[in-house]
Design a protein around this motif. Structure first.
Motif, PDB file in Angstrom:
ATOM      1  N   VAL A   1       4.187   0.233   2.235  1.00 55.23           N
ATOM      2  CA  VAL A   1       3.839  -0.581   3.375  1.00 55.23           C
ATOM      3  C   VAL A   1       3.446  -1.900   2.950  1.00 55.23           C
ATOM      4  CG1 VAL A   1       2.473  -0.783   5.612  1.00 55.23           C
ATOM      5  CG2 VAL A   1       3.118   1.480   4.808  1.00 55.23           C
TER       6      VAL A   1
ATOM      7  N   TRP B   1      -1.709   4.428   3.483  1.00 55.25           N
ATOM      8  CA  TRP B   1      -1.629   3.836   4.594  1.00 55.25           C
ATOM      9  C   TRP B   1      -1.875   4.794   5.965  1.00 55.25           C
ATOM     10  CZ3 TRP B   1       1.964   4.517   8.474  1.00 55.25           C
ATOM     11  CH2 TRP B   1       1.835   3.356   9.761  1.00 55.25           C
TER      12      TRP B   1
ATOM     13  N   GLN C   1      -5.313   5.897   6.337  1.00 59.47           N
ATOM     14  CA  GLN C   1      -6.364   4.855   6.774  1.00 59.47           C
ATOM     15  C   GLN C   1      -5.797   4.432   8.051  1.00 59.47           C
ATOM     16  OE1 GLN C   1      -6.600   1.403   4.154  1.00 59.47           O
ATOM     17  NE2 GLN C   1      -7.044   2.675   2.190  1.00 59.47           N
ATOM     18  N   ARG C   2      -4.772   4.610   8.544  1.00 57.85           N
ATOM     19  CA  ARG C   2      -4.196   4.086   9.773  1.00 57.85           C
ATOM     20  C   ARG C   2      -4.487   5.090  10.981  1.00 57.85           C
ATOM     21  NH1 ARG C   2      -2.184   1.551  13.557  1.00 57.85           N
ATOM     22  NH2 ARG C   2      -0.462   0.037  13.639  1.00 57.85           N
TER      23      ARG C   2
ATOM     24  N   GLU D   1       2.473  -5.663   8.501  1.00 58.85           N
ATOM     25  CA  GLU D   1       2.172  -4.505   9.259  1.00 58.85           C
ATOM     26  C   GLU D   1       0.781  -4.656  10.333  1.00 58.85           C
ATOM     27  OE1 GLU D   1       0.263  -0.968  10.831  1.00 58.85           O
ATOM     28  OE2 GLU D   1      -0.744  -2.013   9.353  1.00 58.85           O
ATOM     29  N   ARG D   2      -0.155  -5.488   9.517  1.00 57.21           N
ATOM     30  CA  ARG D   2      -1.420  -6.067  10.193  1.00 57.21           C
ATOM     31  C   ARG D   2      -0.875  -6.742  11.415  1.00 57.21           C
ATOM     32  NH1 ARG D   2      -4.438 -10.082  10.514  1.00 57.21           N
ATOM     33  NH2 ARG D   2      -3.305 -11.396   8.859  1.00 57.21           N
TER      34      ARG D   2
ATOM     35  N   MET E   1       0.792  -1.224  -0.020  1.00 60.27           N
ATOM     36  CA  MET E   1      -0.170   0.033   0.124  1.00 60.27           C
ATOM     37  C   MET E   1       1.043   1.344  -0.097  1.00 60.27           C
ATOM     38  SD  MET E   1      -2.751   1.332   2.741  1.00 60.27           S
ATOM     39  CE  MET E   1      -3.939   0.005   2.587  1.00 60.27           C
TER      40      MET E   1
ATOM     41  N   VAL F   1       1.485  -4.638   3.914  1.00 59.41           N
ATOM     42  CA  VAL F   1       0.075  -4.627   4.673  1.00 59.41           C
ATOM     43  C   VAL F   1      -0.088  -5.741   5.443  1.00 59.41           C
ATOM     44  CG1 VAL F   1      -2.195  -4.804   4.015  1.00 59.41           C
ATOM     45  CG2 VAL F   1      -0.869  -3.512   2.552  1.00 59.41           C
TER      46      VAL F   1
END
Length: 73
Positions: free
Chosen positions: A46, A12, A15-16, A51-52, A7, A48
């Motif tokens: 990123v 990111w 959205q984050r 990071e999640r 992303m 994704v």
């Protein structure tokens, strides 16, 4: 090998966070390794899924990553 979902950093960031940190701050996080990201053609993306799955605690993240590996002793 599965395709890695990336992303753009600017998406990111929006959205984050409700109130996103500055662009320079999140770029520094990428450079310092606080965000799992990669630089492609001068732009940050990123990773994704990585990071999640991250907890925000580097030691815990390392233990979880090692636990998921399939090396034999």
């Amino acid at each position: 090998m599965p395709h890695e979902q990336l992303m753009p950093l600017h998406e990111w960031r929006k959205q984050r966070f409700t109130t996103p940190p500055s662009r320079s701050t999140v770029k520094r996080w990428c450079i310092d390794g606080h965000i799992p990201a990669k630089l492609i053609g001068g732009k940050w993306f990123v990773r994704v899924e990585e990071e999640r799955r991250s907890t925000g605690n580097p030691l815990v993240d390392q233990v979880l990553a090692d636990n998921g590996s399939t090396h034999k002793k």
